[in-house]
Design an enzyme around this catalytic site. Structure first.
Site, short mmCIF file in Angstrom:
data_model
loop_
_atom_site.label_atom_id
_atom_site.label_comp_id
_atom_site.label_asym_id
_atom_site.label_seq_id
_atom_site.Cartn_x
_atom_site.Cartn_y
_atom_site.Cartn_z
N TYR A 59 17.45 60.40 82.92
CA TYR A 59 16.17 61.10 82.83
C TYR A 59 16.12 62.24 83.84
O TYR A 59 16.84 62.24 84.84
CB TYR A 59 14.99 60.14 83.05
CG TYR A 59 14.79 59.69 84.48
CD1 TYR A 59 14.00 60.42 85.36
CD2 TYR A 59 15.39 58.53 84.95
CE1 TYR A 59 13.81 60.02 86.68
CE2 TYR A 59 15.21 58.11 86.26
CZ TYR A 59 14.41 58.86 87.12
OH TYR A 59 14.24 58.46 88.43
N CYS A 60 15.27 63.23 83.56
CA CYS A 60 15.02 64.34 84.46
C CYS A 60 13.60 64.84 84.20
O CYS A 60 12.81 64.15 83.55
CB CYS A 60 16.05 65.45 84.28
SG CYS A 60 16.10 66.16 82.61
N THR A 61 13.25 66.00 84.69
CA THR A 61 11.86 66.46 84.61
C THR A 61 11.42 66.70 83.17
O THR A 61 10.40 66.18 82.72
CB THR A 61 11.66 67.75 85.43
OG1 THR A 61 12.11 67.52 86.77
CG2 THR A 61 10.19 68.16 85.45
N ILE A 104 10.37 63.25 82.24
CA ILE A 104 9.26 62.60 82.94
C ILE A 104 7.92 63.12 82.45
O ILE A 104 6.96 62.36 82.29
CB ILE A 104 9.39 62.83 84.46
CG1 ILE A 104 10.70 62.24 84.97
CG2 ILE A 104 8.21 62.23 85.20
CD1 ILE A 104 11.10 62.76 86.34
#
Length: 314
Positions: free
Chosen positions: A174-176, A203
């Protein structure tokens, strides 16, 4: 709120990035958008702010291009522009990764919706991996996520060795907003990992659609807001003041411009150190004046949105 912030990316070939950049810049000027947009031969990546009406017009214009038909916008409300300027730039990659050879539109990790991610993330055969930089995950991250001690995403290939112990498990990255995961998961597949997934929309989308459950702290964002709340279900603060080590969700840049570290700092220590992250930085002769915010936006210098356009006369 009358403004919105749009976060988006799309891996799709652009034959003439320079021409596309000029045309796209013109579109943004006409719609009074501000933000940062990267154009590359591999696709488009951006974060912009504007009025609700102008953002709607922009989304419609981008989606009308067949190359970006699959693009998804993450939309957040804002009180006003979250950027001071507009920058549309051509770069070799839409996120600097040192993995330009990968083509996520052809092969990448399996996308998980926010609800699918929430349902899977705590299973015994799952490892959740944060592919963001250290200053981002120190402010907020998923509970029990593996972090990789990276100053920049281009360090990711060198950190994959740390994940090889989990090759027999499902890897959930996952990342932004999702763009880093596209190449991170593609690289893991290239390195022989078989069960690789990614949180689609990152996110931000998880906060919008799944309430942000089990995301501890705040999410770092690349605009004037600096950080946003994500978790509406079971929030808690995990970042600690760089000076007193008490819990603090207040993120600053060190007042010493030669340091400029992204750190959490409580208001009390901010006053005591005048916005510096340490006594050494507080005593530095180059230290910037502290106004209580810990933010040091660059002066606009009579900025005009049309700057950068070939037709701009100044």
């Amino acid at each position: 709120m009358n403004y919105q912030v749009l976060l988006y990316y799309c891996y799709a070939p652009i034959e003439d990035p320079a021409q596309f950049r000029d045309e796209h810049h013109q579109l943004c000027v006409e719609l009074d958008l501000r933000g940062r947009i990267i154009v590359a031969s591999e696709g488009l990546n951006g974060t912009v702010s504007g009025t609700v009406a102008h953002c709607a017009a922009y989304m419609a214009a981008v989606k009308a291009d067949p190359r970006f038909g699959a693009l998804e916008f993450k939309v957040d409300a804002a009180a006003g522009h979250t950027f001071q300027k507009l920058h549309v730039r051509v770069k070799p990659e839409i996120v600097h990764s040192s993995l330009a050879h990968l083509k996520p539109q052809e092969k990448t990790g399996q996308h998980l919706s926010p609800e699918e991610f929430r349902a899977l993330k705590d299973d015994d055969d799952v490892v959740v991996v944060d592919v963001r930089s250290d200053y981002e995950y120190n402010l907020g991250r998923f509970r029990n996520a593996v972090t990789l001690d990276m100053e920049n995403f281009r360090d990711f290939p060198a950190r994959v060795e740390q994940l090889k112990q989990f090759k027999d498990k499902k890897i959930l990255t996952y990342c932004t907003g999702g763009v880093k995961c596209e190449k991170a998961s593609a690289y893991l597949l290239e390195q022989g990992f078989e069960n690789v997934y990614q949180l689609h929309g990152g996110i931000i989308k998880y906060g919008i659609e799944a309430g942000g459950e089990d995301f501890d702290g705040q999410c770092y964002v690349f605009d004037n807001r600096v950080a946003v709340d994500v978790n509406r279900v079971n929030p808690r603060v995990i970042s600690r003041c760089c000076a007193c080590r008490e819990p603090s969700a207040r993120l600053i840049n060190c007042a010493n411009p030669l340091c400029n570290a992204h750190v959490a700092q409580c208001e009390s220590c901010g006053e005591a150190l005048q916005g510096a992250c340490s006594e050494a930085c507080a005593a530095h002769p180059a230290k910037r004046p502290y106004d209580g915010t810990g933010a040091y936006p660059k002066a606009s210098n009579h900025y005009q949105p049309a700057q950068g356009l070939a037709s701009y006369k100044g």
